[in-house]
Design a protein around this motif. Structure first.
Motif, short mmCIF file in Angstrom:
data_model
loop_
_atom_site.label_atom_id
_atom_site.label_comp_id
_atom_site.label_asym_id
_atom_site.label_seq_id
_atom_site.Cartn_x
_atom_site.Cartn_y
_atom_site.Cartn_z
N PRO A 93 0.84 -1.20 0.00
CA PRO A 93 0.00 0.00 0.00
C PRO A 93 0.87 1.25 0.00
N ALA A 94 0.57 2.17 -0.92
CA ALA A 94 1.38 3.38 -1.08
C ALA A 94 0.53 4.62 -0.80
N LEU A 95 1.12 5.57 -0.06
CA LEU A 95 0.44 6.80 0.30
C LEU A 95 1.25 8.00 -0.20
N LEU A 96 0.56 8.91 -0.89
CA LEU A 96 1.15 10.18 -1.29
C LEU A 96 0.53 11.27 -0.45
N GLU A 97 1.34 12.13 0.11
CA GLU A 97 0.87 13.32 0.84
C GLU A 97 1.23 14.50 -0.04
N ILE A 98 0.21 15.06 -0.76
CA ILE A 98 0.49 16.09 -1.75
C ILE A 98 -0.59 17.18 -1.73
N ASP A 99 -0.34 18.25 -2.46
CA ASP A 99 -1.29 19.36 -2.51
C ASP A 99 -2.42 19.10 -3.51
#
Length: 184
Positions: A93-99
């Motif tokens: 599982p991959a998580l991106l924290e982005i705008d």
């Protein structure tokens, strides 16, 4: 495994949530973005961000190495594509924290990605969080608040909205969403 994107206005607690997930949930991989801004106190290269020059960032864009990228508050931010695709291929599982701009790009380029909007409990609380950091000038904070109004209005573009009243609760709900089979 599907990609999950966490987005929301500056100061809402995205970085705090992401750091908490990094510490508590080793089965989830958190993407580390690249940026042209200078490190803040206590930030380490490769942990919070990969800090690069404008020239290196532009090279990455030109070579198609970024999944998404944007300019925010005078600095460039982006997500390296290769590590994300590798983790997803491995079933991690991959998580991106982005705008917001980055989340919109991911919506277009990664069909099936789960977009999660992190909202503040109130506008007043968002102002308090931004000013209490004491890492930016009043001018920069003012610009972030202008952008935050626009970002809050875009919350309906996301698949799920979580209100950040408790980092622990948000993390638990986010991880549950991430680990659920796609389509639920």
């Amino acid at each position: 495994m599907r990609l999950t994107v966490l987005s929301g206005p500056s100061g809402v607690g995205k970085s705090t949530v992401a750091a908490s997930i990094r510490r508590a949930y080793s089965q989830i991989w958190l993407s580390v973005s690249v940026t042209t801004r200078a490190p803040r106190p206590r930030e380490a290269d490769g942990r919070e961000y990969h800090f690069v020059s404008d020239r290196e960032f532009d090279r990455m864009v030109a070579n198609g190495e970024l999944l998404e990228w944007a300019v925010f508050a005078g600095h460039k931010y982006g997500t390296p594509k290769r590590p994300v695709t590798e983790k997803l291929r491995e079933g991690i599982p991959a998580l991106l924290e982005i705008d917001l701009a980055g989340a919109r790009q991911v919506r277009q380029t990664v069909p099936g990605a789960l977009l999660v909007f992190l909202a503040p409990p109130s506008w007043e609380e968002l102002i308090r969080r931004l000013t209490s950091r004491r890492t930016e000038s009043p001018d920069v904070i003012g610009k972030r608040l202008e952008v935050a109004r626009i970002e809050l209005a875009a919350g309906s573009e996301f698949d799920v909205t979580l209100v950040n009243t408790s980092v622990e609760d948000v993390c638990q709900r986010l991880v549950t969403l991430m680990l659920a089979p796609a389509g639920r």
